[in-house]
Design a protein around this motif. Structure first.
Motif, PDB file in Angstrom:
ATOM      1  N   ASP A  62       0.809  -1.008   0.129  1.00 25.02           N
ATOM      2  CA  ASP A  62       0.028   0.018  -0.038  1.00 25.02           C
ATOM      3  C   ASP A  62       0.804   1.236   0.026  1.00 25.02           C
ATOM      4  N   SER A  63       0.240   2.491   0.464  1.00 25.09           N
ATOM      5  CA  SER A  63       1.200   3.729   0.124  1.00 25.09           C
ATOM      6  C   SER A  63       2.458   3.712   1.269  1.00 25.09           C
ATOM      7  N   LYS A  64       2.040   2.910   2.439  1.00 23.59           N
ATOM      8  CA  LYS A  64       3.001   3.120   3.412  1.00 23.59           C
ATOM      9  C   LYS A  64       4.016   1.991   3.895  1.00 23.59           C
ATOM     10  N   ARG A  65       3.750   0.828   2.844  1.00 24.32           N
ATOM     11  CA  ARG A  65       4.543  -0.315   3.087  1.00 24.32           C
ATOM     12  C   ARG A  65       4.534  -1.349   1.843  1.00 24.32           C
ATOM     13  N   VAL A  66       5.707  -1.966   1.613  1.00 27.53           N
ATOM     14  CA  VAL A  66       5.666  -2.905   0.570  1.00 27.53           C
ATOM     15  C   VAL A  66       6.225  -4.032   1.358  1.00 27.53           C
ATOM     16  N   VAL A  67       5.608  -5.146   0.879  1.00 27.99           N
ATOM     17  CA  VAL A  67       6.137  -6.404   1.453  1.00 27.99           C
ATOM     18  C   VAL A  67       6.660  -7.261   0.498  1.00 27.99           C
ATOM     19  N   LEU A  68       7.814  -7.860   1.007  1.00 26.46           N
ATOM     20  CA  LEU A  68       8.548  -8.755   0.110  1.00 26.46           C
ATOM     21  C   LEU A  68       8.678  -9.979   1.031  1.00 26.46           C
ATOM     22  N   VAL A  69       8.906 -11.194   0.071  1.00 22.37           N
ATOM     23  CA  VAL A  69       9.045 -12.542   0.715  1.00 22.37           C
ATOM     24  C   VAL A  69      10.471 -13.248   0.274  1.00 22.37           C
ATOM     25  N   ALA A  70      11.189 -13.278   1.278  1.00 23.49           N
ATOM     26  CA  ALA A  70      12.398 -13.975   1.151  1.00 23.49           C
ATOM     27  C   ALA A  70      12.546 -15.445   0.774  1.00 23.49           C
ATOM     28  N   SER A  71      11.921 -15.806  -0.206  1.00 24.29           N
ATOM     29  CA  SER A  71      11.645 -17.355  -0.324  1.00 24.29           C
ATOM     30  C   SER A  71      12.847 -18.146  -1.113  1.00 24.29           C
ATOM     31  N   LYS A  72      13.275 -17.289  -1.718  1.00 24.96           N
ATOM     32  CA  LYS A  72      14.485 -17.998  -2.830  1.00 24.96           C
ATOM     33  C   LYS A  72      13.982 -19.359  -3.344  1.00 24.96           C
ATOM     34  N   GLY A  73      12.573 -19.270  -3.698  1.00 28.33           N
ATOM     35  CA  GLY A  73      12.201 -20.261  -4.434  1.00 28.33           C
ATOM     36  C   GLY A  73      12.017 -21.593  -3.596  1.00 28.33           C
ATOM     37  N   LYS A 131       6.991 -25.363   2.057  1.00 30.30           N
ATOM     38  CA  LYS A 131       6.873 -26.948   2.427  1.00 30.30           C
ATOM     39  C   LYS A 131       8.273 -27.360   1.686  1.00 30.30           C
ATOM     40  N   ARG A 132       9.138 -26.778   0.750  1.00 21.48           N
ATOM     41  CA  ARG A 132      10.102 -27.336   0.110  1.00 21.48           C
ATOM     42  C   ARG A 132      11.436 -26.966   1.321  1.00 21.48           C
ATOM     43  N   THR A 133      11.136 -26.175   2.258  1.00 20.63           N
ATOM     44  CA  THR A 133      12.474 -25.831   3.119  1.00 20.63           C
ATOM     45  C   THR A 133      12.055 -25.914   4.421  1.00 20.63           C
ATOM     46  N   THR A 134      13.128 -26.168   5.604  1.00 24.75           N
ATOM     47  CA  THR A 134      12.933 -26.334   6.819  1.00 24.75           C
ATOM     48  C   THR A 134      13.005 -24.855   7.456  1.00 24.75           C
ATOM     49  N   ARG A 135      13.658 -24.095   6.378  1.00 21.87           N
ATOM     50  CA  ARG A 135      13.890 -22.661   6.857  1.00 21.87           C
ATOM     51  C   ARG A 135      12.608 -21.702   7.144  1.00 21.87           C
ATOM     52  N   ASP A 136      12.300 -21.087   8.052  1.00 24.05           N
ATOM     53  CA  ASP A 136      11.139 -20.139   8.107  1.00 24.05           C
ATOM     54  C   ASP A 136      11.527 -19.017   7.339  1.00 24.05           C
ATOM     55  N   ILE A 137      10.671 -19.043   6.228  1.00 25.38           N
ATOM     56  CA  ILE A 137      10.795 -17.942   5.106  1.00 25.38           C
ATOM     57  C   ILE A 137      10.541 -16.604   5.701  1.00 25.38           C
ATOM     58  N   PRO A 138      11.418 -15.675   5.668  1.00 26.15           N
ATOM     59  CA  PRO A 138      11.188 -14.349   6.176  1.00 26.15           C
ATOM     60  C   PRO A 138      10.249 -13.376   5.284  1.00 26.15           C
ATOM     61  N   VAL A 139       9.269 -12.743   5.990  1.00 27.82           N
ATOM     62  CA  VAL A 139       8.612 -11.720   5.512  1.00 27.82           C
ATOM     63  C   VAL A 139       9.288 -10.435   5.729  1.00 27.82           C
ATOM     64  N   VAL A 140       9.389  -9.529   4.710  1.00 30.28           N
ATOM     65  CA  VAL A 140      10.179  -8.108   4.862  1.00 30.28           C
ATOM     66  C   VAL A 140       9.034  -7.066   4.515  1.00 30.28           C
ATOM     67  N   ILE A 141       8.884  -6.289   5.646  1.00 28.51           N
ATOM     68  CA  ILE A 141       8.188  -5.189   5.605  1.00 28.51           C
ATOM     69  C   ILE A 141       9.103  -4.035   5.222  1.00 28.51           C
ATOM     70  N   CYS A 142       8.869  -3.093   4.114  1.00 28.61           N
ATOM     71  CA  CYS A 142       9.641  -1.951   3.909  1.00 28.61           C
ATOM     72  C   CYS A 142       8.892  -1.009   4.185  1.00 28.61           C
ATOM     73  N   ASP A 143       9.133  -0.228   4.975  1.00 24.88           N
ATOM     74  CA  ASP A 143       8.300   0.776   5.280  1.00 24.88           C
ATOM     75  C   ASP A 143       8.567   1.943   4.454  1.00 24.88           C
ATOM     76  N   VAL A 144       7.713   2.751   3.950  1.00 21.23           N
ATOM     77  CA  VAL A 144       8.030   3.931   3.088  1.00 21.23           C
ATOM     78  C   VAL A 144       8.542   4.984   3.910  1.00 21.23           C
ATOM     79  N   LYS A 145       9.677   5.765   3.753  1.00 16.53           N
ATOM     80  CA  LYS A 145       9.881   6.995   4.517  1.00 16.53           C
ATOM     81  C   LYS A 145       9.449   8.063   3.839  1.00 16.53           C
ATOM     82  N   ASP A 146       9.082   9.023   4.814  1.00 18.45           N
ATOM     83  CA  ASP A 146       8.403  10.199   4.170  1.00 18.45           C
ATOM     84  C   ASP A 146       9.442  11.253   3.371  1.00 18.45           C
TER      85      ASP A 146
END
Length: 146
Positions: A62-73, A131-146
Motif C-alpha cells: 500500500d502507500s505506507k509499506r511494501v511486503v517482500l517474501v525472502a523465499s528464494k524459491g 513446504k520445500r524448506t525447513t527454513r522459516d521464510i522471512p517476510v520483509v516489511i519495507c516501510d516507506v519513508k516520508d
C-alpha cells in the motif's frame, strides 16, 4: 560446481533475462509476474558495499509499506538481497515507476501470522516454497519513508 552455485547462477541469469525483457518491451512484458506488481529493489552489498539491485514481486503493498517474501524459491538459504537488507536496512524500491526510499525490517511472528494468508492468497507458490524448506521464510516489511 556444487548445486548451490548452480542454483545461484540460475537465479542471477533469470534476473538478467527479466531485466532484458523489461527493457526491450518498454516494461510491458513481465511487469506483473504471477499477477503481482514487480519491484526493483536497490540495496547495498553487505560484503562489498557496492550497489546491488534485483527484481522481486510484492504480494501485499500500500502507500505506507511494501511486503517482500525472502523465499528464494524454497531454497534452504536466505536470498542475498535479504542478507543485504539485514546489514543495510535503508534501501530504495521502484514500484509502478515510482522510486521510494524505504526502511526494511523482518516481520515479527505476529506480523507474519497476519500477513502470510494474504501473501499465499496473492500467490499460492509461496506456500509451496515453505513446504520445500525447513527454513522459516522471512517476510520483509519495507516501510516507506516520508
Amino acid at each position: 560446481m556444487n548445486s548451490n552455485t548452480l542454483k545461484d547462477s540460475g537465479a542471477k541469469l533469470m534476473n538478467l533475462a527479466h531485466r532484458f525483457v523489461l527493457t526491450v518491451s518498454g516494461k510491458r512484458l513481465l511487469a506483473q509476474p504471477f499477477g503481482m506488481p514487480l519491484v526493483e529493489l536497490h540495496t547495498v552489498g553487505r560484503k562489498s558495499g557496492q550497489p546491488r539491485s534485483c527484481f522481486l514481486t510484492t504480494p501485499v503493498h500500500d502507500s505506507k509499506r511494501v511486503v517482500l517474501v525472502a523465499s528464494k524459491g524454497g531454497d534452504d538459504r536466505h536470498p542475498d538481497w535479504y542478507r543485504n537488507l539485514q546489514a543495510h536496512p535503508d534501501a530504495e524500491l521502484v514500484i509502478n515507476g515510482e522510486r521510494l526510499k524505504v526502511h526494511a525490517r523482518t516481520a515479527s511472528p505476529d506480523e507474519k501470522a497476519e500477513l502470510w494468508p494474504k501473501i499465499v492468497a496473492s500467490y499460492q507458490g509461496y506456500a509451496n516454497y515453505q513446504k520445500r524448506t525447513t527454513r522459516d521464510i522471512p517476510v520483509v516489511i519495507c516501510d516507506v519513508k516520508d
